[in-house]
Design a protein around this motif. Structure first.
Motif, PDB file in Angstrom:
ATOM      1  N   GLN A 144       0.827  -1.201   0.000  1.00 21.17           N
ATOM      2  CA  GLN A 144       0.000   0.000   0.000  1.00 21.17           C
ATOM      3  C   GLN A 144       0.864   1.254   0.000  1.00 21.17           C
ATOM      4  N   GLY A 145       0.382   2.269  -0.692  1.00 24.99           N
ATOM      5  CA  GLY A 145       1.092   3.531  -0.779  1.00 24.99           C
ATOM      6  C   GLY A 145       0.312   4.660  -0.154  1.00 24.99           C
ATOM      7  N   PHE A 146       1.054   5.648   0.322  1.00 20.56           N
ATOM      8  CA  PHE A 146       0.480   6.843   0.935  1.00 20.56           C
ATOM      9  C   PHE A 146       1.247   8.038   0.403  1.00 20.56           C
ATOM     10  N   GLY A 147       0.553   9.135   0.098  1.00 22.85           N
ATOM     11  CA  GLY A 147       1.218  10.307  -0.444  1.00 22.85           C
ATOM     12  C   GLY A 147       0.566  11.593   0.019  1.00 22.85           C
ATOM     13  N   TYR A 177       5.814  10.340  -1.223  1.00 24.36           N
ATOM     14  CA  TYR A 177       5.083   9.088  -1.133  1.00 24.36           C
ATOM     15  C   TYR A 177       5.902   8.073  -0.368  1.00 24.36           C
ATOM     16  N   PHE A 178       5.231   7.227   0.385  1.00 24.71           N
ATOM     17  CA  PHE A 178       5.845   6.074   1.027  1.00 24.71           C
ATOM     18  C   PHE A 178       5.035   4.849   0.667  1.00 24.71           C
ATOM     19  N   PHE A 179       5.726   3.777   0.360  1.00 21.42           N
ATOM     20  CA  PHE A 179       5.093   2.500   0.076  1.00 21.42           C
ATOM     21  C   PHE A 179       5.668   1.478   1.041  1.00 21.42           C
ATOM     22  N   ASN A 180       4.812   0.651   1.611  1.00 25.28           N
ATOM     23  CA  ASN A 180       5.242  -0.367   2.561  1.00 25.28           C
ATOM     24  C   ASN A 180       5.250  -1.729   1.888  1.00 25.28           C
ATOM     25  N   TYR A 181       6.275  -2.508   2.194  1.00 18.91           N
ATOM     26  CA  TYR A 181       6.385  -3.858   1.662  1.00 18.91           C
ATOM     27  C   TYR A 181       6.775  -4.796   2.787  1.00 18.91           C
ATOM     28  N   LEU A 210       0.161  11.398   5.408  1.00 17.93           N
ATOM     29  CA  LEU A 210       0.014  11.062   3.997  1.00 17.93           C
ATOM     30  C   LEU A 210      -1.270  10.258   3.802  1.00 17.93           C
ATOM     31  N   ASN A 211      -1.985  10.555   2.746  1.00 24.15           N
ATOM     32  CA  ASN A 211      -3.241   9.869   2.457  1.00 24.15           C
ATOM     33  C   ASN A 211      -2.997   8.642   1.592  1.00 24.15           C
ATOM     34  N   LYS A 212      -3.821   7.619   1.816  1.00 23.26           N
ATOM     35  CA  LYS A 212      -3.732   6.401   1.017  1.00 23.26           C
ATOM     36  C   LYS A 212      -3.937   6.763  -0.452  1.00 23.26           C
ATOM     37  N   THR A 213      -3.140   6.149  -1.316  1.00 21.16           N
ATOM     38  CA  THR A 213      -3.207   6.443  -2.739  1.00 21.16           C
ATOM     39  C   THR A 213      -3.411   5.169  -3.539  1.00 21.16           C
TER      40      THR A 213
END
Length: 168
Positions: free
Chosen positions: A42-45, A51-55, A150-153
């Motif tokens: 999931q990404g947040f921006g 933007y940050f993406f978690n893995y 940051l909001n979910k994108t």
């Protein structure tokens, strides 16, 4: 005898109705997965282009800085341990060492130490109950504390990246 039969049915009914084995409590599902598992992929921006993406895999954190159409977007993929960016042969590279300080179902806290001392930080990632806002706190509780929300994108890491800088 009818009373004994009715009593046995009542006891059986109450005995079988006490709780489910699906991780729920009072009909509410409790998600006990750790932070990176819950928000894997999931990404947040934000509006400023961060933007940050978690893995939940080897490269566990993706960071993007939107630079505009003339420059292009720059993207980093970080993993736990040593991250080397730049040219080893020329000797001008940055080493970023990332360690997990805390990883629970509610938050991920990492430390980031860099050969470029401007990037040393403790960073806490947490998501609100609705799962649509990521709060990133840099150096919590210090005079340098900085909070980003940051909001979910629906954007993906690869759709935003013009240049991906991988740890080597």
């Amino acid at each position: 005898m009818k009373k004994l039969y009715l009593f046995a049915i009542i006891i059986l009914a109450f005995g079988c109705s006490g709780g489910d084995d699906d991780g729920s409590e009072n009909g509410v599902f409790i998600d006990t997965r750790k932070f990176l598992e819950k928000y894997d992929g999931q990404g947040f921006g934000d509006a400023e282009g961060y933007y940050f993406f978690n893995y939940g895999v080897k490269e566990f954190l993706g960071e993007i800085q939107v630079q505009g159409t003339e420059v292009g977007n720059i993207c980093w993929l970080y993993e736990g341990g040593g991250n080397y960016f730049g040219s080893h042969s020329e000797g001008n590279y940055e080493v970023i060492w990332i360690e997990t300080k805390s990883h629970t179902d509610e938050a991920l806290v990492i430390t980031m130490d860099s050969t470029d001392n401007d990037r040393d930080a403790e960073i806490k990632f947490s998501v609100n109950a609705a799962g649509d806002i990521l709060t990133v706190i840099f150096d919590e509780g210090t005079e340098d504390e900085y909070v980003a929300r940051l909001n979910k994108t629906s954007e993906t890491f690869s759709s935003l990246c013009d240049e991906i800088l991988l740890s080597r």
